[in-house]
Scaffold this motif. Sequence first.
Motif, PDB file in Angstrom:
ATOM      1  N   GLN A  16     -11.730   7.609   8.802  1.00  0.00           N
ATOM      2  CA  GLN A  16     -12.001   7.625   7.300  1.00  0.00           C
ATOM      3  C   GLN A  16     -10.707   8.128   6.777  1.00  0.00           C
ATOM      4  OE1 GLN A  16     -14.281   5.944   5.627  1.00  0.00           O
ATOM      5  NE2 GLN A  16     -13.214   6.565   3.891  1.00  0.00           N
ATOM      6  N   GLY A  17     -10.295   7.250   5.933  1.00  0.00           N
ATOM      7  CA  GLY A  17      -9.049   7.901   5.174  1.00  0.00           C
ATOM      8  C   GLY A  17      -7.850   7.664   5.768  1.00  0.00           C
ATOM      9  N   GLU A  18      -7.866   7.281   7.065  1.00  0.00           N
ATOM     10  CA  GLU A  18      -6.422   7.296   7.630  1.00  0.00           C
ATOM     11  C   GLU A  18      -5.389   5.971   7.120  1.00  0.00           C
ATOM     12  OE1 GLU A  18      -4.872   6.903  12.391  1.00  0.00           O
ATOM     13  OE2 GLU A  18      -6.971   6.526  11.910  1.00  0.00           O
ATOM     14  N   PHE A  19      -5.996   4.947   6.785  1.00  0.00           N
ATOM     15  CA  PHE A  19      -5.306   3.816   6.204  1.00  0.00           C
ATOM     16  C   PHE A  19      -5.745   3.408   4.992  1.00  0.00           C
ATOM     17  CE2 PHE A  19      -5.197   2.982  10.931  1.00  0.00           C
ATOM     18  CZ  PHE A  19      -3.792   3.786  11.125  1.00  0.00           C
ATOM     19  N   PRO A  20      -5.899   4.232   3.681  1.00  0.00           N
ATOM     20  CA  PRO A  20      -6.432   3.954   2.684  1.00  0.00           C
ATOM     21  C   PRO A  20      -6.180   2.646   1.761  1.00  0.00           C
ATOM     22  CG  PRO A  20      -5.035   5.830   2.447  1.00  0.00           C
ATOM     23  CD  PRO A  20      -4.997   5.303   3.845  1.00  0.00           C
ATOM     24  N   PHE A  21      -5.109   2.127   2.315  1.00  0.00           N
ATOM     25  CA  PHE A  21      -4.603   0.772   1.710  1.00  0.00           C
ATOM     26  C   PHE A  21      -5.187  -0.348   2.260  1.00  0.00           C
ATOM     27  CE2 PHE A  21      -1.419   2.649   4.525  1.00  0.00           C
ATOM     28  CZ  PHE A  21      -1.761   1.826   5.806  1.00  0.00           C
ATOM     29  N   LEU A  59      -7.046   3.738  -5.148  1.00  0.00           N
ATOM     30  CA  LEU A  59      -6.570   4.302  -3.761  1.00  0.00           C
ATOM     31  C   LEU A  59      -5.120   4.072  -3.508  1.00  0.00           C
ATOM     32  CD1 LEU A  59      -9.535   2.784  -1.736  1.00  0.00           C
ATOM     33  CD2 LEU A  59      -8.993   4.925  -2.030  1.00  0.00           C
ATOM     34  N   PRO A  60      -4.680   4.576  -2.531  1.00  0.00           N
ATOM     35  CA  PRO A  60      -2.882   4.639  -2.365  1.00  0.00           C
ATOM     36  C   PRO A  60      -2.820   3.182  -2.094  1.00  0.00           C
ATOM     37  CG  PRO A  60      -3.778   6.515  -1.245  1.00  0.00           C
ATOM     38  CD  PRO A  60      -5.160   5.692  -1.948  1.00  0.00           C
ATOM     39  N   THR A  61      -1.610   2.764  -2.432  1.00  0.00           N
ATOM     40  CA  THR A  61      -0.851   1.505  -2.009  1.00  0.00           C
ATOM     41  C   THR A  61      -0.088   1.293  -0.706  1.00  0.00           C
ATOM     42  OG1 THR A  61       0.776   1.747  -3.616  1.00  0.00           O
ATOM     43  CG2 THR A  61      -1.182   0.711  -4.455  1.00  0.00           C
ATOM     44  N   LEU A  62       0.291   0.276  -0.516  1.00  0.00           N
ATOM     45  CA  LEU A  62       1.023   0.280   0.860  1.00  0.00           C
ATOM     46  C   LEU A  62       2.530  -0.439   0.217  1.00  0.00           C
ATOM     47  CD1 LEU A  62       1.944   0.650   3.835  1.00  0.00           C
ATOM     48  CD2 LEU A  62       0.857  -1.670   4.432  1.00  0.00           C
ATOM     49  N   ASN A  63       3.649   0.278   0.432  1.00  0.00           N
ATOM     50  CA  ASN A  63       4.962  -0.391   0.058  1.00  0.00           C
ATOM     51  C   ASN A  63       5.325  -1.409   1.176  1.00  0.00           C
ATOM     52  OD1 ASN A  63       5.260   1.336  -1.916  1.00  0.00           O
ATOM     53  ND2 ASN A  63       6.208   3.004  -1.043  1.00  0.00           N
ATOM     54  N   ILE A  64       6.148  -2.374   0.989  1.00  0.00           N
ATOM     55  CA  ILE A  64       6.447  -3.319   1.731  1.00  0.00           C
ATOM     56  C   ILE A  64       7.886  -3.267   1.884  1.00  0.00           C
ATOM     57  CG2 ILE A  64       4.803  -4.971   0.954  1.00  0.00           C
ATOM     58  CD1 ILE A  64       6.812  -6.262  -0.478  1.00  0.00           C
ATOM     59  N   ALA A  65       8.289  -3.773   3.139  1.00  0.00           N
ATOM     60  CA  ALA A  65       9.937  -3.490   3.773  1.00  0.00           C
ATOM     61  C   ALA A  65      10.745  -4.582   2.571  1.00  0.00           C
ATOM     62  CB  ALA A  65      10.059  -3.996   5.028  1.00  0.00           C
ATOM     63  N   THR A  66      11.875  -4.183   2.183  1.00  0.00           N
ATOM     64  CA  THR A  66      12.744  -5.058   1.567  1.00  0.00           C
ATOM     65  C   THR A  66      14.036  -5.343   2.377  1.00  0.00           C
ATOM     66  OG1 THR A  66      13.734  -2.997   0.419  1.00  0.00           O
ATOM     67  CG2 THR A  66      11.967  -4.169  -0.660  1.00  0.00           C
ATOM     68  N   THR A  67      14.038  -4.708   3.511  1.00  0.00           N
ATOM     69  CA  THR A  67      15.297  -5.126   4.348  1.00  0.00           C
ATOM     70  C   THR A  67      14.450  -5.333   5.739  1.00  0.00           C
ATOM     71  OG1 THR A  67      15.830  -2.915   5.232  1.00  0.00           O
ATOM     72  CG2 THR A  67      16.743  -3.715   3.045  1.00  0.00           C
ATOM     73  N   ARG A  99       6.171   3.547  10.167  1.00  0.00           N
ATOM     74  CA  ARG A  99       6.881   4.586   9.367  1.00  0.00           C
ATOM     75  C   ARG A  99       8.349   4.411   8.873  1.00  0.00           C
ATOM     76  NH1 ARG A  99       2.574   8.517   7.657  1.00  0.00           N
ATOM     77  NH2 ARG A  99       1.370   8.584   9.458  1.00  0.00           N
ATOM     78  N   ASP A 100       8.571   4.562   7.716  1.00  0.00           N
ATOM     79  CA  ASP A 100       9.848   4.374   7.141  1.00  0.00           C
ATOM     80  C   ASP A 100      10.593   5.481   7.303  1.00  0.00           C
ATOM     81  OD1 ASP A 100       9.287   6.455   4.983  1.00  0.00           O
ATOM     82  OD2 ASP A 100       9.135   5.139   3.651  1.00  0.00           O
ATOM     83  N   ALA A 101      11.804   5.880   6.975  1.00  0.00           N
ATOM     84  CA  ALA A 101      12.814   6.776   7.074  1.00  0.00           C
ATOM     85  C   ALA A 101      12.318   8.174   6.714  1.00  0.00           C
ATOM     86  CB  ALA A 101      14.250   6.553   6.527  1.00  0.00           C
ATOM     87  N   ALA A 102      11.367   8.239   5.559  1.00  0.00           N
ATOM     88  CA  ALA A 102      10.912   9.400   5.042  1.00  0.00           C
ATOM     89  C   ALA A 102       9.669   9.680   5.610  1.00  0.00           C
ATOM     90  CB  ALA A 102      10.747   9.176   3.393  1.00  0.00           C
ATOM     91  N   GLY A 103       9.135   8.953   6.707  1.00  0.00           N
ATOM     92  CA  GLY A 103       7.690   9.006   7.377  1.00  0.00           C
ATOM     93  C   GLY A 103       6.433   8.555   6.585  1.00  0.00           C
ATOM     94  N   ALA A 104       6.754   7.685   5.570  1.00  0.00           N
ATOM     95  CA  ALA A 104       5.612   6.986   5.124  1.00  0.00           C
ATOM     96  C   ALA A 104       5.410   5.658   5.547  1.00  0.00           C
ATOM     97  CB  ALA A 104       6.037   6.859   3.366  1.00  0.00           C
ATOM     98  N   TRP A 105       4.197   5.291   5.404  1.00  0.00           N
ATOM     99  CA  TRP A 105       3.907   3.966   6.012  1.00  0.00           C
ATOM    100  C   TRP A 105       4.633   2.958   5.095  1.00  0.00           C
ATOM    101  CZ3 TRP A 105       2.146   3.972  10.644  1.00  0.00           C
ATOM    102  CH2 TRP A 105       1.115   4.954  11.008  1.00  0.00           C
ATOM    103  N   ILE A 106       4.880   1.805   5.942  1.00  0.00           N
ATOM    104  CA  ILE A 106       5.738   0.879   5.185  1.00  0.00           C
ATOM    105  C   ILE A 106       5.428  -0.759   5.857  1.00  0.00           C
ATOM    106  CG2 ILE A 106       7.810   0.774   6.438  1.00  0.00           C
ATOM    107  CD1 ILE A 106       9.424   0.000   3.900  1.00  0.00           C
ATOM    108  N   GLN A 107       5.028  -1.812   5.091  1.00  0.00           N
ATOM    109  CA  GLN A 107       4.551  -2.913   5.726  1.00  0.00           C
ATOM    110  C   GLN A 107       5.570  -3.815   5.982  1.00  0.00           C
ATOM    111  OE1 GLN A 107       1.575  -5.029   3.617  1.00  0.00           O
ATOM    112  NE2 GLN A 107       1.171  -6.621   5.103  1.00  0.00           N
ATOM    113  N   VAL A 108       5.753  -4.262   7.298  1.00  0.00           N
ATOM    114  CA  VAL A 108       6.852  -5.032   7.729  1.00  0.00           C
ATOM    115  C   VAL A 108       6.250  -6.636   8.020  1.00  0.00           C
ATOM    116  CG1 VAL A 108       8.377  -3.183   8.769  1.00  0.00           C
ATOM    117  CG2 VAL A 108       6.643  -4.167  10.195  1.00  0.00           C
ATOM    118  N   GLY A 109       4.944  -6.762   8.216  1.00  0.00           N
ATOM    119  CA  GLY A 109       4.230  -7.982   8.760  1.00  0.00           C
ATOM    120  C   GLY A 109       3.107  -8.136   8.183  1.00  0.00           C
ATOM    121  N   ILE A 110       2.661  -9.505   7.981  1.00  0.00           N
ATOM    122  CA  ILE A 110       1.199  -9.737   7.728  1.00  0.00           C
ATOM    123  C   ILE A 110       0.851 -10.687   8.909  1.00  0.00           C
ATOM    124  CG2 ILE A 110      -0.127 -11.291   6.054  1.00  0.00           C
ATOM    125  CD1 ILE A 110       2.245 -10.904   3.960  1.00  0.00           C
TER     126      ILE A 110
END
Length: 259
Positions: free
Chosen positions: A45-50, A130-138, A215-226
Motif C-alpha cells: 500500500q502506497g508503494e506506487f501512489p500514482f 496523490l503523487p503524480t508520475l513524471n514521464i521521460a522526455t529523452t 528510477r531516474d538520475a535523482a532516484g525518483a520514479w519516471i515513466q518510460v513506457g505505456i
Amino acid sequence: MLKKFAGVRRLIAAGAVLLAAVSLQPLSTAQAAPSPVVGGTRAAQGEFPFMVRLSMGCGGTLYTQQIVLTAAHCVSGSGPNTSITATAGVVDLRSPSAITVRSTYVLQAPGYNGTGKDWALIKLAQPINLPTLNIATTTAYNTGTFTVAGWGAAREGGAQQRYLLKANVPYVSDAVCQQAYGSSLVPGEELCAGNVQNGGVDTCQGDSGGPMFRRDAAGAWIQVGIVSWGQGCARPGYPGVYTEVSTFAAQIASAASTL
C-alpha cells in the motif's frame, strides 16, 4: 491486457466491471501458456501512489492530479466522456479507502490508427490528491531494468486481480524485438521489455495503459513506457511492447495543457 498478434492488445473485454474478478474467454490450446504473467508479487500500500485503475479494464497513471495517462486503444476517440471511473489510492480495489472519480473528457492521440501512437489522456471531474508520475522526455532512460504494475491477469487467459501486482522486466533492443514481431513493431514509437529467453515475466490482459517505469538520475520514479501489446503473456521469445513515452512527451504535455 491482451497483446496484438501481432496483434492482440492487453485490454480486457469492453463492459467489464472494475471490481469484479473478470475472466476472459479461454484461449485455444495452441495459444495457451501456463507461465504466470509478471512473475508478479503484490505491491505494498502506497508503494506506487500514482497508479490508477480504469473501469473499462485498463490501467493508467496520474500525469497530473486531474489527468490520467493511459493507452489510446483503451478509449474510443476524443471528446466529452463521463462513462469512465478512475480508482486510485489503494492496492486493493475493494478497499473502502479507494478514491473513485468520474471522467469528463478523453483525448486520444492524434492520428492513432491502431499502430503506434498508443497514448491517451483522460480528464477527471476533480483532482485526486496523490503523487503524480513524471514521464521521460529523452531516450536516456530507455535501458536497464524497468518496473511494471497492474491489476491485470496473473497468467495468460486468467482473471483480473483484486490486488495490485508488480514485477521487473529487462529492456529488449529494437533489433531483438523485431525478430519476434517483424514489421508490426514501430521503432521510435515503441520499445520492448521482458525475458526473451525464458519468458515468465510480463504484463497481461487488463494491464493495458499502465506504466513501465524506472528510477531516474535523482532516484525518483519516471515513466518510460505505456503497456500496449504483445503475443500472449510472458511467452519465451515474445517480449511485451510498450509505447515509447519520450517520443510523445511534448505532444502529451501540449495536449494536457488544453484539457
